[in-house]
Design a protein around this motif. Structure first.
Motif, mmCIF file in Angstrom:
data_model
loop_
_atom_site.group_PDB
_atom_site.id
_atom_site.type_symbol
_atom_site.label_atom_id
_atom_site.label_comp_id
_atom_site.label_asym_id
_atom_site.label_seq_id
_atom_site.Cartn_x
_atom_site.Cartn_y
_atom_site.Cartn_z
ATOM 1 N N UNK A 103 43.024 43.485 38.638
ATOM 2 C CA UNK A 103 44.161 42.565 38.617
ATOM 3 C C UNK A 103 45.004 42.825 39.850
ATOM 4 N N UNK A 104 45.455 41.763 40.517
ATOM 5 C CA UNK A 104 46.194 41.901 41.757
ATOM 6 C C UNK A 104 47.386 40.947 41.783
ATOM 7 N N UNK A 105 48.557 41.466 42.175
ATOM 8 C CA UNK A 105 49.740 40.636 42.387
ATOM 9 C C UNK A 105 50.246 40.734 43.824
ATOM 10 N N UNK A 113 39.717 44.319 50.174
ATOM 11 C CA UNK A 113 38.872 44.657 49.037
ATOM 12 C C UNK A 113 37.581 45.334 49.462
ATOM 13 N N UNK A 114 37.568 46.615 49.298
ATOM 14 C CA UNK A 114 36.352 47.423 49.403
ATOM 15 C C UNK A 114 36.381 48.220 48.117
ATOM 16 N N UNK A 115 35.984 47.579 47.046
ATOM 17 C CA UNK A 115 36.302 48.046 45.718
ATOM 18 C C UNK A 115 35.106 48.013 44.796
ATOM 19 N N UNK A 123 46.665 37.040 40.765
ATOM 20 C CA UNK A 123 47.722 36.343 40.027
ATOM 21 C C UNK A 123 48.626 35.497 40.921
ATOM 22 N N UNK A 124 48.576 35.699 42.235
ATOM 23 C CA UNK A 124 49.468 34.978 43.143
ATOM 24 C C UNK A 124 48.943 33.615 43.559
ATOM 25 N N UNK A 139 38.615 38.030 43.429
ATOM 26 C CA UNK A 139 38.015 38.688 44.578
ATOM 27 C C UNK A 139 36.908 39.634 44.144
ATOM 28 N N UNK A 140 35.992 39.901 45.043
ATOM 29 C CA UNK A 140 35.003 40.952 44.836
ATOM 30 C C UNK A 140 34.398 41.341 46.169
ATOM 31 N N UNK A 141 33.902 42.562 46.210
ATOM 32 C CA UNK A 141 33.189 43.049 47.384
ATOM 33 C C UNK A 141 31.711 42.899 47.048
#
Length: 161
Positions: A103-105, A113-115, A123-124, A139-141
């Protein structure tokens, strides 16, 4: 074909061939599951954006051109997607299993993102056309997170042998 945290438990050791689904499905499925379980999904539209074309390498080239292209995806902010239920997605990101939903705000671009998360809800950004049409950004890597899901699935398969 299996997706961790979606249907991986249906794996049977008698299967001769298995597939960890695609990186796109590994990103889409966790968010779709949360939304469907809490609000229901009647229809859906999936759009994937790839900054590197078929004529370019999918990893950084020595010239760095591909790296620059991949590091500059910036989503357009159109307001928080209230119809999806920002709070329910945030809560789902805290629930096990780890590394599936994030989750990202924060204000971010793709190079942030290197996750290991299969999917990180943003959320933005996103938009609501009407009560039945919601645009969700996640998002995704595609290399790092997908490889982690592959390892997770192989570990699960091994535990069932």
């Amino acid at each position: 074909m299996f997706v961790m945290d979606m249907d991986h438990e249906k794996y049977d050791s008698s299967l001769k061939t298995v597939n960890n689904a695609s990186y796109t499905i590994n990103c889409l499925a966790p968010q779709a599951k949360v939304i469907h379980d809490n609000s229901g999904i009647v229809e859906g539209l999936v759009i994937t954006v790839h900054t590197i074309t078929a004529t370019k390498k999918t990893v950084d080239s020595p010239s760095g051109i591909c790296g620059v292209m991949a590091q500059n995806i910036i989503p357009e902010s159109t307001g928080i997607v209230k119809a999806v239920g920002k709070k329910m997605v945030k809560q789902a990101s805290k629930d096990p299993p780890k590394d599936i939903s994030g989750y990202n705000e924060d204000q971010v671009v793709s190079c942030n993102f290197n996750d290991t998360y299969a999917s990180i809800f943003d959320a933005r950004v996103g938009s609501t056309l009407n009560v039945n049409f919601v645009n969700v950004i996640s998002w995704y890597d595609n290399e790092y997170s997908y490889n982690n899901r592959s390892v997770d699935f192989m570990a699960y398969m091994t535990s069932k042998e």
